[in-house]
Scaffold this active site. Structure first.
Site, PDB file in Angstrom:
ATOM      1  N   CYS A   1      42.063 106.567  48.330  1.00 43.24           N
ATOM      2  CA  CYS A   1      43.015 105.491  48.573  1.00 43.24           C
ATOM      3  C   CYS A   1      44.396 106.119  48.721  1.00 43.24           C
ATOM      4  CB  CYS A   1      42.993 104.503  47.407  1.00 43.24           C
ATOM      5  SG  CYS A   1      44.123 103.092  47.586  1.00 43.24           S
TER       6      CYS A   1
ATOM      7  N   ARG B   1      38.634  89.835  58.782  1.00 38.84           N
ATOM      8  CA  ARG B   1      39.742  89.936  57.833  1.00 38.84           C
ATOM      9  C   ARG B   1      40.566  88.650  57.825  1.00 38.84           C
ATOM     10  NH1 ARG B   1      44.548  94.576  57.513  1.00 38.84           N
ATOM     11  NH2 ARG B   1      45.702  93.548  55.838  1.00 38.84           N
TER      12      ARG B   1
ATOM     13  N   HIS C   1      42.689  99.792  43.639  1.00 36.86           N
ATOM     14  CA  HIS C   1      43.536  98.609  43.809  1.00 36.86           C
ATOM     15  C   HIS C   1      43.750  97.853  42.491  1.00 36.86           C
ATOM     16  CE1 HIS C   1      43.052  98.295  48.469  1.00 36.86           C
ATOM     17  NE2 HIS C   1      43.505  99.462  48.060  1.00 36.86           N
TER      18      HIS C   1
ATOM     19  N   TYR D   1      49.027  95.908  44.115  1.00 37.77           N
ATOM     20  CA  TYR D   1      47.905  94.965  44.067  1.00 37.77           C
ATOM     21  C   TYR D   1      47.877  94.182  42.756  1.00 37.77           C
ATOM     22  CZ  TYR D   1      46.076  97.064  48.307  1.00 37.77           C
ATOM     23  OH  TYR D   1      45.944  97.499  49.596  1.00 37.77           O
TER      24      TYR D   1
ATOM     25  N   ASN E   1      37.441 100.001  52.533  1.00 34.07           N
ATOM     26  CA  ASN E   1      37.594  99.044  51.435  1.00 34.07           C
ATOM     27  C   ASN E   1      36.424  98.070  51.348  1.00 34.07           C
ATOM     28  OD1 ASN E   1      40.083  99.765  50.221  1.00 34.07           O
ATOM     29  ND2 ASN E   1      41.178  98.941  51.990  1.00 34.07           N
TER      30      ASN E   1
END
Length: 421
Positions: free
Chosen positions: A164, A90, A194, A244, A144
């Site tokens: 989500c 990440r 998102h 987002y 995700n």
């Protein structure tokens, strides 16, 4: 009822356990299996999970295993919450795209594609193991990028629904602003994972009065502040975009911010270190307050509601989920995965009708859907050219020089996770 959680060693898991314990009348679990390849983390998380169940008087058993096949055997539902490559991957997703002046984020843009390429093959392997041991089990995907991962699962014929926490977060926020119960709030929630907008906020169900104009008029500053978008933009749109959308509506501003502060991955890694130290305390039998800063707010409530509905034991009849379009948004192919209100039950999730969308939203949805189709193809088949085409198609990239540079960086940073590289 048996549930299995793949990625059970996540620091998220105590949030899920707390929800299972509190909402046991909605979802009566008799056996819960936490599955994770990291035995050390699994022991810490599993110990706290058992103490939470014991404190709240839950009679169900909690077991842990590093053996996926054994863990998912005979499960009625399997929840996926894994992170291939961990926080180290990440951290990379959030940094190397910035070198090209593009958003560094783990679920959208180049970083989101990297995560999809790492994740889809692993998830499909797990799903095949579930199908071999119990073909009737539901797979609930919280991993995700949820839209791409859920599309991969459904395309492969698995019984899957994506989940989500964005919608339930808005539901709770709006309920608090309106001083009403969350269950009274129905969101006209539409888009892709998102990439969603609240086009209506109804009190009392799908046919209730739309109070979104009232919310924006009376609480627009607070809502805009949470989203870190200008109040004037919300007033001009007349809808509430998910946070987002800031990556799209304020791209350059966000890139400048990300380039001058520690990454979210670094913050989360430090939180995880502290949380795991807390989890090791044998006296701890509640989820720590620090966990609320980790992310995933209200995840447990959403997961319980969805699992209960799918397994026929209860749950809300209408829930926001990720499922097949099947004509709901006529400008998308039927096999696209959309995030909308759906009727959820033992048969799965069937989207509720959605009024015609403003081209301002449908155009962006269509473009990102095309990106997601290309991303899934790249995840399934690999190849530098597929990665380049996918990056070129993304509205946050879209220039060939950026796409070419990002292709090289993506492959270089993820080679160990890409069988074809």
């Amino acid at each position: 009822m048996k549930l299995a959680v793949v990625g059970g060693g996540s620091t998220y898991t105590p949030e899920l356990i707390d929800g299972f314990a509190r909402l046991r009348d909605t979802l009566p679990i008799s056996e819960l299996v936490l599955i994770d390849p990291d035995a050390e983390r699994l022991e810490l998380v599993g110990g706290l999970a058992r103490r939470i169940f014991a404190r709240q008087g839950h009679a169900g058993t909690i077991t842990t295993t590093t053996d996926t096949d054994a863990g998912v055997a005979d499960a009625d539902a399997v929840l996926l919450q894994l992170r291939v490559g961990g926080q180290a991957a990440r951290q990379q997703d959030e940094t190397w795209p910035l070198e090209c002046g593009c958003i560094g984020q783990e679920t959208t843009g180049a970083g989101g594609l990297a995560k999809a390429l790492r994740t889809v093959p692993v998830v499909l392997d797990i799903a095949e193991r579930v199908r071999r041991t119990n073909p009737n089990a539901w797979i609930i995907d919280f991993t995700n990028p949820v839209g791409i991962v859920t599309r991969a699962l459904l395309q492969a014929g698995h019984k899957a629904v994506g989940l989500c926490n964005v919608a339930i977060g808005f539901q709770r926020k709006f309920a608090a602003l309106l001083d009403t119960a969350p269950g009274d709030i129905h969101l006209d929630h539409v888009g892709l994972n998102h990439l969603t907008w609240e086009t209506g906020v109804r009190v009392g169900g799908p046919q209730g009065a739309d109070v979104l104009p009232k919310l924006l008029a009376e609480h627009g500053d607070a809502i805009a502040g949470d989203l870190r978008l200008p109040r004037q933009l919300l007033d001009r749109l007349g809808v509430v975009p998910s946070y987002y959308l800031r990556y799209f509506y304020g791209h350059d501003e966000v890139v400048r911010e990300l380039a001058t502060k520690p990454s979210r991955a670094a913050e989360v890694a430090e939180m995880e270190r502290q949380l795991l130290t807390m989890y090791a305390d044998p006296q701890l039998d509640t989820k720590p307050e620090l966990l609320a800063k980790r992310g995933g707010a209200f995840y447990s409530e959403a997961a319980v509601d969805l699992a209960a509905a799918l397994l026929g034991g209860g749950g809300s009849p209408h829930q926001v989920v990720n499922t097949l379009n099947n004509g709901t948004l006529p400008f998308l192919p039927d096999d696209a995965v959309i995030e909308v209100q759906a009727a959820v039950g033992a048969q799965g999730a069937v989207p509720l009708p959605v009024p015609e969308l403003d081209p301002l939203y449908s155009g962006l949805i269509a473009q990102v859907t095309a990106y997601e189709r290309l991303a899934l193809d790249a995840a399934l088949h690999g190849g530098r050219e597929r990665v380049f085409r996918t990056l070129l198609s993304h509205p946050l990239i879209g220039q060939y020089e950026y796409a070419e540079a990002l292709t090289g960086k993506l492959i270089a940073h993820n080679r160990e996770h890409l069988a074809w590289a």
